[in-house]
Each structure stands twice: as C-alpha cells, then as structure tokens.
Scaffold this active site. Structure first.
Site, PDB file in Angstrom:
ATOM      1  N   THR A 174     -22.506  65.807   9.416  1.00 44.11           N
ATOM      2  CA  THR A 174     -21.160  65.867   8.840  1.00 44.11           C
ATOM      3  C   THR A 174     -20.714  67.264   9.176  1.00 44.11           C
ATOM      4  O   THR A 174     -21.564  68.136   9.344  1.00 44.11           O
ATOM      5  CB  THR A 174     -21.250  65.716   7.297  1.00 44.11           C
ATOM      6  N   ARG A 202     -19.486  51.294   2.820  1.00 43.85           N
ATOM      7  CA  ARG A 202     -20.162  52.392   2.092  1.00 43.85           C
ATOM      8  C   ARG A 202     -19.350  53.691   2.265  1.00 43.85           C
ATOM      9  O   ARG A 202     -18.974  54.060   3.362  1.00 43.85           O
ATOM     10  CB  ARG A 202     -21.575  52.570   2.630  1.00 43.85           C
ATOM     11  N   GLY A 204     -19.449  57.802   1.465  1.00 42.12           N
ATOM     12  CA  GLY A 204     -20.358  58.874   1.091  1.00 42.12           C
ATOM     13  C   GLY A 204     -19.681  59.932   0.239  1.00 42.12           C
ATOM     14  O   GLY A 204     -18.640  59.690  -0.378  1.00 42.12           O
ATOM     15  N   ASP A 205     -20.281  61.109   0.214  1.00 38.84           N
ATOM     16  CA  ASP A 205     -19.764  62.208  -0.610  1.00 38.84           C
ATOM     17  C   ASP A 205     -18.592  62.937   0.042  1.00 38.84           C
ATOM     18  O   ASP A 205     -17.808  63.597  -0.639  1.00 38.84           O
ATOM     19  CB  ASP A 205     -20.876  63.214  -0.895  1.00 38.84           C
ATOM     20  N   THR A 225     -23.497  68.526   3.301  1.00 39.65           N
ATOM     21  CA  THR A 225     -23.927  67.507   4.257  1.00 39.65           C
ATOM     22  C   THR A 225     -25.254  66.955   3.742  1.00 39.65           C
ATOM     23  O   THR A 225     -25.911  67.582   2.913  1.00 39.65           O
ATOM     24  CB  THR A 225     -24.129  68.056   5.683  1.00 39.65           C
ATOM     25  N   GLY A 228     -25.236  61.530   1.055  1.00 34.55           N
ATOM     26  CA  GLY A 228     -24.053  61.597   0.205  1.00 34.55           C
ATOM     27  C   GLY A 228     -24.223  60.989  -1.170  1.00 34.55           C
ATOM     28  O   GLY A 228     -23.628  61.457  -2.144  1.00 34.55           O
TER      29      GLY A 228
HETATM   30  N1  ASP Z   1     -22.979  63.371   3.776  1.00 34.30           N
HETATM   31  C1  ASP Z   1     -22.687  62.338   4.732  1.00 34.30           C
HETATM   32  C2  ASP Z   1     -22.589  61.032   4.035  1.00 34.30           C
HETATM   33  O1  ASP Z   1     -23.374  60.777   3.138  1.00 34.30           O
HETATM   34  C3  ASP Z   1     -23.683  62.186   5.825  1.00 34.30           C
HETATM   35  C4  ASP Z   1     -24.462  63.361   6.261  1.00 34.30           C
HETATM   36  O2  ASP Z   1     -24.055  64.494   6.062  1.00 34.30           O
HETATM   37  O3  ASP Z   1     -25.552  63.167   6.844  1.00 34.30           O
HETATM   38  O4  ASP Z   1     -21.775  60.225   4.441  1.00 34.30           O
END
Ligand code: ASP
Length: 319
Positions: A174, A202, A204-205, A225, A228
């Site tokens: 990310t 889905r 994420g964060d 990152t 999430g």
């Molecule tokens: N944080 C991101 C998510 O969960 C993915 C990542 O940073 O690997 O979508």
C-alpha cells in the site's frame, strides 16, 4: 526518530517514485494535500507496483478493486473511495469526495465509480497487464486441489479459497504519504489495491479514516500498511494521534499503537507497519517485521533518505 519543523514528506518505501515531485510541489507553494495527491498518483500509475493503482494484484476472481483515502489535518475533513474499478487514480477521486463538498466521506463500489464518472476522473479500459493476470491464475491454480479454478467467477464458494490463497505467501503493500506544507498544515493519504486475492467486496484499512489514515494539525498524523483487518480492529491511525494528544512522545504513541495491534485476539494476525509524524516535525516508522524502511525528505534536502523502521514484534497466526 528525528526532529525538525521544515516542510517535509514521509512515505512508505514504495513512495520513492513520487516523493521528489511531491517535494517540488511543496517548494512551489503547493498545499500538503496537493503534495500527498501528487506523490501517490505517481505510484498509482506505476505498473511495476502491484499493490497500488494500475496493475495491482486483483481479488480472488481476478478483478482489481481499489481503496484510497485522504485527510486534511487542518479541517479534519476527509474523503475516501473503496472497491473502485476502472479508475487508476483512486487518491484523486478520494480527494474530490472531500473537495466537492458531498455530505459524505466514503463512497464504495458502483457509487464510487458513478461519482468518478460524474467528475470526469481519468478512466482506463484495462487496469491489468497479461503478466499480472498470469500471476493471479498461477497463484490460484497452485492452491486448487480440486481443479475448481475455472468456475471461480461463476458463484462457486470462495471462502476456503481465500484462506488458501492468502497465507503465508500473500503479497502485501500500500502506499502512504504524509506531508507538511509551508503553512504548517498536515495532510495524509493512503492508496492500495488491497490484499492480493482478497474476497470480492473486501475493504481494508486504507479507505477507513481512523484505521489506515488519520491527520490532525494539532497533534500529528499516521498512515498504515499491512493487514488492514488489524488496523480496523485496533483503530490504529486514530489511536496513535490520540496517544499524542494525551501527551505521549511520538515514539511512545507509535509503540503503543503497535502494541494494541499485537494484543488483538483475532485468529488471523499478520504483518503491520505504520509511519507517523508529530506537530513538532519528529517522524517515525514502525513495523512488526525486520528490515522494513520508510522514506522522508525535508525542504533543505536534495534527495529523500531511507530510514529503518523500529520493530514491535507481532507473532503471526493464521486460522
Ligand atoms: N493495508 C492494505 C489492506 O489491508 C494492504 C497492505 O498494506 O498490505 O488492504
């Protein structure tokens, strides 16, 4: 941890292709929000980064769904999009959700795409190269004991597939940018194609304000990152800024936010990383894994520097 009060940018390591342009813009009088958007767009356009924007790794049925958010530390306004298909510059669409004064913060899926069309956001017909489609096909074929791969997009059950396809070889990534401009205003932004081979729908964060992204001029900013789901459960970015508000130093606040992640009770625990800065200009990066870095550049530096992240161990577990 270092300290200064100049214009500055910190970013996740993969922000390296965008940080020089973002800093140039800041020096030319751009706002922190502009710098964050400029920096992140460079990564979104880069076909070699498979975790952000164009040519990111798709979800389990081979569709690329993008998430992004941006936050203005001066007003505490924010904008975000999730599950958006067909528009590579998710950060710019997220910013417009904020700037166009919609009475909303987060648009997802078809609604985000409709909004992107309405504001004439750049649309690309094909968001994946054949090379990435092949990585996806091979990765899922390797997990398919049953030969079910061809029916994946036809409504076959995906639940077990998602677990098989994601751990322990999941591809994470990310991009995070946090900028401080000449007025001392802070902005933060996050953009991602999300967790590779994720379940369709889905989120994420990254587009969740308070989880993967938070900025407040009065205290500082944080962006994440990693897995999430963990940052959503712990409210990581907001927690860190709140810890600053409660009087902790940046190192204490970041350590506390990481320990909150470590102490989560979920059956699924993976790697987590954050970058943060406080209102005095100190910055820090933390990770649950060794060898991780972040980058920063302040106005008087010719180039960015890469800095080792501090470690808080978070033992992984999977189901
Ligand atoms: N944080 C991101 C998510 O969960 C993915 C990542 O940073 O690997 O979508």
């Amino acid at each position: 941890m270092t300290k200064n009060t100049a214009m500055r940018i910190i970013a996740s390591q993969n922000g390296v292709r965008g940080i020089a342009d973002a800093m140039r813009a800041l020096k030319n009088g751009a706002s922190a929000l502009d710098a964050v958007e400029i920096g992140i767009r460079a990564i979104e356009a880069d076909p070699s980064d498979h975790t952000v924007g164009y040519n990111g790794y798709p979800n389990i049925v081979g569709e690329l769904e993008l998430d992004a958010s941006i936050m203005d530390g001066k007003t505490l306004n924010s904008g975000a999009v999730a599950l958006m298909r067909g528009f590579p510059f998710a950060i710019s669409v997220a910013r417009q959700v904020m700037e166009r004064k919609l009475p909303h913060v987060l648009l997802a899926g078809a609604g985000a795409e409709r909004f992107a069309r309405e504001i004439d956001a750049e649309a690309w017909d094909d968001m994946l190269t054949d090379e990435v489609r092949e990585v996806w096909r091979r990765r899922l074929t390797a997990s398919a004991a049953t030969g079910a791969f061809p029916t994946l997009s036809d409504g076959s059950p995906l639940l077990d597939w998602v677990k098989l396809a994601t751990d322990p070889e999941r591809v994470e990534g990310t991009v995070n940018f946090i900028a401080v401009d000449g007025q001392g205003d802070i902005a933060s932004g996050v953009s991602t194609s999300g967790w590779a081979w994720k379940y369709p729908g889905r989120i994420g964060d990254s587009p969740i304000i308070g989880a993967g992204n938070y900025a407040d001029n009065r205290y500082g900013a944080c962006a994440c990152t990693g897995m999430g789901e963990m940052a959503i459960n712990a409210g990581t970015a907001r927690s860190l800024v709140l810890y600053l508000k409660l009087g902790m130093s940046l190192a204490e606040a970041a350590g506390e936010a990481m320990r909150d992640l470590r102490d989560l009770g979920s059956d699924y625990i993976g790697g987590m990383n954050l970058i943060a800065l406080d209102r005095d200009g100190a910055h820090i990066g933390m990770s649950s894994e060794t060898g991780r870095t972040y980058i920063y550049q302040q106005a008087d530096m010719m180039e960015h520097e890469e800095v080792e992240r501090e470690i808080v161990e978070i033992p992984a577990r999977w189901g």
